[in-house]
Design a protein around this motif. Structure first.
Motif, short mmCIF file in Angstrom:
data_model
loop_
_atom_site.label_atom_id
_atom_site.label_comp_id
_atom_site.label_asym_id
_atom_site.label_seq_id
_atom_site.Cartn_x
_atom_site.Cartn_y
_atom_site.Cartn_z
N SER A 1 -26.49 49.47 40.34
CA SER A 1 -25.60 49.31 41.49
C SER A 1 -26.36 48.86 42.73
N ALA A 2 -27.59 49.37 42.92
CA ALA A 2 -28.37 48.97 44.10
C ALA A 2 -28.69 47.48 44.05
N CYS A 3 -29.07 46.98 42.89
CA CYS A 3 -29.33 45.54 42.75
C CYS A 3 -28.05 44.76 43.02
N ARG A 4 -26.98 45.19 42.42
CA ARG A 4 -25.71 44.48 42.52
C ARG A 4 -25.20 44.45 43.96
N ASP A 5 -25.42 45.53 44.69
CA ASP A 5 -24.91 45.63 46.06
C ASP A 5 -25.75 44.88 47.07
N THR A 6 -26.98 44.56 46.74
CA THR A 6 -27.89 43.97 47.72
C THR A 6 -28.24 42.53 47.34
N TRP A 7 -29.43 42.32 46.76
CA TRP A 7 -29.86 40.95 46.45
C TRP A 7 -29.00 40.31 45.37
N GLY A 8 -28.48 41.10 44.44
CA GLY A 8 -27.64 40.54 43.39
C GLY A 8 -26.40 39.88 43.94
N LYS A 9 -25.75 40.55 44.89
CA LYS A 9 -24.56 39.99 45.51
C LYS A 9 -24.90 38.73 46.31
N GLU A 10 -26.03 38.77 47.02
CA GLU A 10 -26.45 37.59 47.78
C GLU A 10 -26.66 36.38 46.87
N LEU A 11 -27.36 36.59 45.77
CA LEU A 11 -27.63 35.48 44.85
C LEU A 11 -26.33 34.97 44.24
N THR A 12 -25.47 35.89 43.82
CA THR A 12 -24.19 35.49 43.23
C THR A 12 -23.35 34.69 44.22
N ASP A 13 -23.31 35.16 45.46
CA ASP A 13 -22.54 34.46 46.50
C ASP A 13 -23.09 33.06 46.75
N LYS A 14 -24.37 32.86 46.47
CA LYS A 14 -25.00 31.55 46.68
C LYS A 14 -25.00 30.70 45.41
N GLY A 15 -24.27 31.15 44.39
CA GLY A 15 -24.09 30.34 43.20
C GLY A 15 -25.11 30.53 42.10
N VAL A 16 -25.96 31.55 42.21
CA VAL A 16 -26.95 31.82 41.18
C VAL A 16 -26.34 32.76 40.13
N THR A 17 -26.53 32.45 38.86
CA THR A 17 -26.03 33.30 37.79
C THR A 17 -26.96 34.49 37.61
N VAL A 18 -26.42 35.70 37.74
CA VAL A 18 -27.20 36.93 37.63
C VAL A 18 -26.61 37.79 36.52
N TYR A 19 -27.49 38.25 35.61
CA TYR A 19 -27.08 39.20 34.58
C TYR A 19 -27.99 40.42 34.61
N TYR A 20 -27.39 41.57 34.35
CA TYR A 20 -28.14 42.80 34.14
C TYR A 20 -28.10 43.07 32.64
N VAL A 21 -29.27 43.11 32.02
CA VAL A 21 -29.35 43.15 30.57
C VAL A 21 -29.44 44.60 30.08
N VAL A 22 -28.52 44.96 29.19
CA VAL A 22 -28.45 46.32 28.65
C VAL A 22 -28.44 46.25 27.13
N GLY A 23 -29.27 47.06 26.50
CA GLY A 23 -29.30 47.10 25.05
C GLY A 23 -28.21 48.00 24.47
N ASP A 24 -27.56 47.53 23.41
CA ASP A 24 -26.54 48.31 22.71
C ASP A 24 -26.67 48.04 21.21
N PRO A 25 -27.38 48.91 20.49
CA PRO A 25 -27.61 48.66 19.07
C PRO A 25 -26.36 48.79 18.20
N GLU A 26 -25.30 49.35 18.76
CA GLU A 26 -24.08 49.59 17.97
C GLU A 26 -23.09 48.44 18.03
N GLN A 27 -23.27 47.50 18.94
CA GLN A 27 -22.29 46.43 19.06
C GLN A 27 -22.38 45.48 17.87
#
Length: 209
Positions: A1-27
């Motif tokens: 959430s801290a990334c998303r609320d700060t620099w992540g939002k800034e980058l997204t607003d400026k057109g940069v694609t941002v992903y937060y990568v999470v592992g899920d072995p069950e999918q």
């Protein structure tokens, strides 16, 4: 959430694609995208970072072939967005702050061009330090790390020495931020998420002063 609320939002607003990568072995699928989260089919422990990074590189090369670079960093890292967007990669293949010979710090983050991302995507990364393994894999393909420790800060010790972020009079930027403001990224070394908000808040004050 801290990334998303700060620099992540800034980058997204400026057109940069941002992903937060999470592992899920069950999918069922190898990749599952939910908004800004990229779920990859593997466990999510520290030891599984090499596999997560390999899958991220595979997703990038498969779905973003029109983009020139992938940037990977840890989630306890603050990105100075203006510096990030203005950073001149000079067409280098692999860029970051050395954490070992031929390897860039995964905390500070590193750039991979499409060639490097393709190599990582096709590699057989074992359990261990993801950043070292990535560097060793690329070195085996005769790709050298471009050392830019002056812009990618892997060890923000100065910030960790202060528990608070007191501002000076008239909205001056705090001394801690003065020490890190010229970097593209600053690895906060697993400090509490509040630190990321503090840095971002102080940076915003600095822009206005």
């Amino acid at each position: 959430s801290a990334c998303r609320d700060t620099w992540g939002k800034e980058l997204t607003d400026k057109g940069v694609t941002v992903y937060y990568v999470v592992g899920d072995p069950e999918q069922k699928e190898k990749f599952n995208v939910q908004d800004d989260i990229l779920y990859v089919k593997c466990p999510d422990s520290y030891g599984d970072l090499p596999e997560k990074t390999k899958l991220l590189a595979e997703y990038f090369t498969t779905n973003y072939f029109h983009m020139d670079y992938l940037f990977k960093c840890d989630d306890d890292t603050y990105i100075n967005v203006d510096n990030f967007l203005q950073y001149d990669k000079q067409e280098n293949d692999y860029i970051g702050c050395p954490v070992a010979e031929n390897s860039a710090s995964g905390g500070a983050g590193y750039f991979l061009n499409k060639k490097c991302a393709s190599i990582v995507a096709c590699s057989n990364l074992t359990t261990g330090a993801e950043d070292v393994l990535v560097g060793e894999t690329l070195h085996a393909h005769n790709i050298k790390l471009t050392d830019d420790h002056e812009k990618f800060n892997g060890w923000t010790y100065e910030w960790g020495q202060s528990d608070t972020c007191d501002r000076g009079d008239m909205g001056d930027i705090v001394p801690e931020y003065n020490k890190i403001r010229h970097f593209v990224t600053n690895h906060l070394l697993r400090l509490p998420a509040e630190k990321m908000y503090e840095i971002h808040d102080v940076k915003s004050v600095g822009k206005k002063s």
